[in-house]
Design an enzyme around this catalytic site. Structure first.
Site, PDB file in Angstrom:
ATOM      1  N   SER A 152       0.841  -1.196   0.000  1.00 54.54           N
ATOM      2  CA  SER A 152       0.000   0.000   0.000  1.00 54.54           C
ATOM      3  C   SER A 152       0.874   1.244   0.000  1.00 54.54           C
ATOM      4  O   SER A 152       1.982   1.242   0.549  1.00 54.54           O
ATOM      5  CB  SER A 152      -0.897   0.004   1.244  1.00 54.54           C
ATOM      6  OG  SER A 152      -1.550   1.248   1.407  1.00 54.54           O
ATOM      7  N   TYR A 166      -1.793  -1.035  10.287  1.00 57.27           N
ATOM      8  CA  TYR A 166      -1.886  -1.288   8.844  1.00 57.27           C
ATOM      9  C   TYR A 166      -0.704  -0.677   8.099  1.00 57.27           C
ATOM     10  O   TYR A 166      -0.024  -1.360   7.323  1.00 57.27           O
ATOM     11  CB  TYR A 166      -3.196  -0.722   8.303  1.00 57.27           C
ATOM     12  CG  TYR A 166      -3.344  -0.890   6.804  1.00 57.27           C
ATOM     13  CD1 TYR A 166      -3.746  -2.108   6.265  1.00 57.27           C
ATOM     14  CD2 TYR A 166      -3.087   0.164   5.934  1.00 57.27           C
ATOM     15  CE1 TYR A 166      -3.882  -2.275   4.898  1.00 57.27           C
ATOM     16  CE2 TYR A 166      -3.213   0.009   4.564  1.00 57.27           C
ATOM     17  CZ  TYR A 166      -3.619  -1.209   4.042  1.00 57.27           C
ATOM     18  OH  TYR A 166      -3.748  -1.358   2.689  1.00 57.27           O
TER      19      TYR A 166
END
Length: 269
Positions: A152, A166
């Protein structure tokens, strides 16, 4: 050196974790539509079966379901055992399964770290390690086996939302990809990561519903990602065209990471 041969993935065996929904589903469809044999695995057995039914209607390739709960090490082992029974080789492993957890800094729980890091980072290593013999069986100097880890842009930049575990897990995943590239490259297995920007997915659904216009305004290309964007990048990395790419982290984000627009911030509730 024609396009048909450079980007050919026909008859390659591919495993996509989390391949029934969201970005994983986009990737699975790209491989099936181009003639690959695609195994989809996640803990949602019903979603896996439905995805395979829909993908098999496309023709060209084939899709198969092997449900597994990757939080459980024994399920990872069962996945490897089942795949070994069905296939002698694995040409492409796409580690896509992931989870997120958002909470204010003062309330962020230990359980979030355990849950998110287990799935997003630890199990990527577990599954890759277990499937390395199948990857080695498919590998050759000019056509290596491929590992594609779905990271990401939050692992490249500081995220606006309070998703501490995350973003940390994705930064770790990008580096794990590089470590694997060095270690497994000697076995003719490449390892690369995609640092994905915003795509339509369950994880992004609420954020896009509330802030799609704001998010798109901060992306130089002015839109969120499409299925073709992420599937196309995976097809490139998995074909002869991408055979010499190893240890890369490729942003698939429309330029979000390099944007001078200042990004976007969480709306006040």
């Amino acid at each position: 050196m024609d396009v048909a041969s450079l980007f050919n993935v026909k008859d390659k065996v591919v495993l996509v974790t989390g391949g029934a929904k969201g970005v994983g589903r986009m990737i699975s469809e790209g491989f099936v539509a181009n003639g690959a044999r695609v195994y989809i695995s996640s803990r949602d057995a019903k979603a896996c079966e439905q995805a395979c039914k829909e993908l098999n209607a496309l023709g060209k390739g084939k899709a198969f379901a092997i449900p597994a709960n990757f939080y459980k090490e024994e399920d990872c082992k069962k996945l490897a055992e089942e795949l070994s029974k069905r296939e002698k080789k694995l040409h492409v492993l796409v580690n896509n399964s992931g989870s997120n957890w958002g909470a204010p800094y003062s309330e962020y729980p230990d359980t979030a770290w355990v849950r998110v890091l287990t799935l997003n980072l630890h199990r990527v290593f577990t599954i890759t390690q277990l499937l390395t013999p199948l990857l080695e069986a498919a590998a050759s100097p000019l056509d290596p086996a491929r590992i594609i880890n779905i990271g990401s842009i939050d692992g490249l930049k500081v995220p606006s939302l309070e998703t501490f575990a995350y973003s940390s897990s994705k930064a770790g995943l990008h580096h794990l990809s590089r470590v694997l590239a060095s270690h497994l490259g000697k076995r003719n297995i490449t390892s690369n990561a995609l640092a994905c920007g915003p795509f339509e997915s369950k994880m992004m659904a609420a954020t896009l519903r509330d802030m799609k216009d704001v998010i798109e305004a901060g992306i130089p290309l002015g839109r969120i990602g499409s299925p073709q964007d992420v599937a196309g990048t995976c097809l490139f990395l998995s074909s002869r065209a991408g055979a010499y790419i190893n240890g890369a982290t490729i942003p698939v984000d429309g330029g979000s990471v390099v944007s001078s627009a200042g990004g976007w911030t969480k709306p006040k509730l």
